[in-house]
Enzyme design. Structure first.
Site: not given
Ligand code: CMC
Length: 431
Positions: A268, A309, A365
C-alpha cells in the site's frame, strides 16, 4: 416480477429465491434465507481481500479502473491537481462542495491555528530510538493525541467531530516533521502559520539556522499537487481500516493511527519506498531487462513495485500527472539519476506479455519516490508523505461512515474449517 432482482435456484433443495438488485449489488443478508435445513445458518458469501464486496455506500470518491478515471466529489483529479490546491481539496472531500472564497479563508485559518502540538508530544517523541521508522512514530503519536483530546471520543457529536478533524489535518505535518527531525538528531522546528500547508511542512522539515526558511515555489507547488493526488482513493486498505476501527466508535485519533498502520505496508503506502529501493538495487539501465525476467520467473514472489493495482487495470491517472510533474521538479533539483532506470522499466514492462496480460500499469507510487528523493526527503519518509494528505480522505470517509444510518460495527463472518468440539486433556496426560 420486478426486473431489478435476481432469481436464485438452490440446486441443493430445488427452492427458488428472489433477491432485489439495487445499485448493481445484492445485499449479502438477503442470502441468509437460503438454507438446506431450518437450523442452518444460511448462505454467506466468501470474499477474502474484499475482491467483490462493497462495504459501504459513498459519495466521496469515484474510480473507474478500466478507464483510468479518478474523481473527488465529481471533480476530475486532473482539474483539481492543475487548478486547485490541497486545502481546498480536503475541504471538498469533507464537505462535499468546493469552498467559496470566504469559506476557504476560514478553513485555512482553522487549519493553520491548530498546527502546534502539546509540548509533551515532544517528550514522547524523544523516547524513540534514533533509527525508529517514522511511520511507527507518527502512528504512535497520532494515537497519543487522543489522550490530549479526551472529548474526541464523542464521535456522535458533529461539533466535536469537526474540531478533531481540523486538528488531525493541521497537526499531522507537525508530527511528520518532528519524526524526521528526531531521526536526524535535529531540534524540532515549530510551525510557521504564515506559510501555506505544504510550505509550512517543508520549513518544519528542513529549516536550520536561517531566520526565515525560503521555500522554492516550484517545490511548494509540486508537494501540494502530490498532496492533492494522495488525498483520497475510496475504499483502499487504510481507509477500510479507518472505517473499520471507527465503526466501534473509537475516537478519530486512534482510528487514524490504525489507518497509518495499514498504509505502512509495502503493498500500500509503503510501495513508494519499496520502488526507490528496487531502483537502487537494479542500479543501472542495462540491468532492467534482467530484473523484469526475475520478476516474471519468481511466480509472484518478486514484484515490480509501483506497478499494478486492485482497481486500476489501466494507467493510474495519478501516475500520469506525477510523471509530467517530475520534469518541473528536476528543473529545480537536478535530474534524479534513477529516472532513467524507471523509464526503462516502464518501457519494457508495458511491452511485455506478462504485464500486458495481467493489466499491470504504473501506479501512483512508481514516480512519486523519485520526486521525493530529488526534494531531499529520506526514503523512510515517503510513506509519511502519503499519510499527511490521506488524513483528509480518511476523515471524510470516517465522517460519512458515522453519519450513515445503515452502518454497523464492522464485524465480518468466517468459514470455520478447524476442529469440531473435542474434550480437554490435562497437561500431565498429554503425550
Ligand atoms: N509485479 C509483478 N506481478 C504482479 C504485480 C507486480 N507489481 N502486481 C500483481 N502482479 C501479478 C500477480 O503475481 C498475479 O499474477 P498471477 O495471476 O500469475 O498469480 C496477478 O498479477 C494479480 O495480482 P494480485 O496480487 O492478485 O492483485 P491484487 O489486486 O491483489 O494486488 C497490488 C494489487 C497493488 C497489491 C499488486 O499489484 C502489487 O503488489 N503491486 C506492487 C505494490 C504496489 O505498487 N502497491 C501500490 C499500490 S498503489 C498505492 C496505493 O493505493 O496503495
Amino acid at each position: 416480477m420486478s426486473k431489478d432482482s435476481l432469481t436464485i435456484t438452490d440446486n441443493r433443495t430445488g427452492k427458488t429465491y428472489e433477491v432485489p438488485v439495487q445499485d448493481g449489488t445484492i445485499k449479502a443478508m438477503d442470502l441468509r434465507q437460503i438454507k438446506v435445513a431450518a437450523e442452518d445458518f444460511g448462505l454467506m458469501t466468501y470474499d477474502p481481500g474484499f475482491m467483490n464486496t462493497a462495504s459501504c455506500k459513498s459519495r466521496i470518491t469515484f474510480i473507474d479502473g478500466d478507464k483510468g478515471i479518478l474523481n473527488y466529489r465529481g471533480y476530475p483529479i486532473e482539474q483539481l491537481a492543475e487548478q486547485g490546491n490541497y486545502l481546498e481539496t480536503a475541504y471538498l472531500l469533507l464537505k462535499g462542495e468546493l469552498p467559496t472564497k470566504s469559506q476557504y479563508e476560514a478553513w485555512a485559518e482553522k487549519v493553520t491555528t491548530h498546527t502546534f502540538v502539546h509540548e509533551n508530544v515532544k517528550e514522547l517523541m524523544v523516547g524513540f530510538r534514533y533509527d525508529a521508522h517514522p511511520m511507527g512514530m507518527i502512528a504512535s503519536m497520532t494515537a497519543a493525541l487522543s489522550t490530549f483530546y479526551p472529548t474526541s471520543k464523542h464521535v456522535r457529536d458533529a461539533a466535536e467531530r469537526e474540531r478533531h478533524i481540523n486538528r488531525l489535518i493541521a497537526k499531522i505535518p507537525t508530527l511528520a516533521a518532528f519524526a524526521y527531525r528526531h531521526s536526524m538528531g535535529l531540534p524540532y522546528v515549530y510551525p510557521d502559520n504564515e506559510l501555506s500547508y505544504a510550505a509550512n511542512f517543508l520549513q518544519m522539515m528542513f529549516k536550520t539556522s536561517e531566520l526565515k526558511y525560503k521555500v522554492h515555489p516550484a517545490l511548494e507547488r509540486a508537494l501540494d499537487v502530490l498532496f492533492v493526488l494522495h488525498a483520497d482513493h475510496e475504499q483502499n486498505c487504510s481507509t477500510s481500516a479507518m472505517r473499520q476501527i471507527g465503526s466501534s466508535e473509537a475516537d478519530p485519533y486512534c482510528a487514524a493511527a490504525g489507518a497509518i498502520g495499514a498504509l505502512y505496508g509495502p503493498l500500500h503506502g509503503g510501495a513508494n519506498e519499496a520502488v526507490l529501493r528496487m531502483l537502487q538495487e537494479i542500479g543501472s539501465r542495462d540491468k532492467v531487462a534482467g530484473f523484469v525476467k526475475e520478476v516474471k520467473e519468481s511466480g509472484g514472489d518478486v514484484r515490480l513495485m509501483g506497478f499494478g493495482h486492485r482497481v486500476y487495470k489501466n494507467y493510474d491517472p495519478r501516475a500520469k500527472i506525477i510523471k509530467k510533474m517530475a520534469d518541473q521538479v528536476f528543473e529545480v533539483t537536478g535530474r534524479n539519476p534513477l529516472l532513467d532506470i524507471a523509464l526503462e522499466l516502464e518501457r519494457i514492462a508495458l511491452e511485455d506479455e506478462y504485464f500486458v496480460k495481467r493489466r499491470l500499469y504504473p501506479n501512483v507510487d512508481f514516480y512519486s519516490g523519485l520526486i521525493y528523493q530529488a526534494m531531499k526527503f529520506p526514503t523512510e519518509l515517503f510513506a509519511v508523505l502519503f499519510a499527511i494528505p490521506r488524513m483528509s480522505g480518511w476523515l471524510a470517509q470516517w465522517q460519512e461512515m458515522i453519519e450513515d444510518k445503515e452502518q454497523r460495527i464492522s464485524r465480518p463472518r468466517q468459514v470455520y474449517l478447524g476442529e469440531s468440539r473435542r474434550e480437554y486433556v490435562p497437561l500431565h496426560r498429554r503425550v
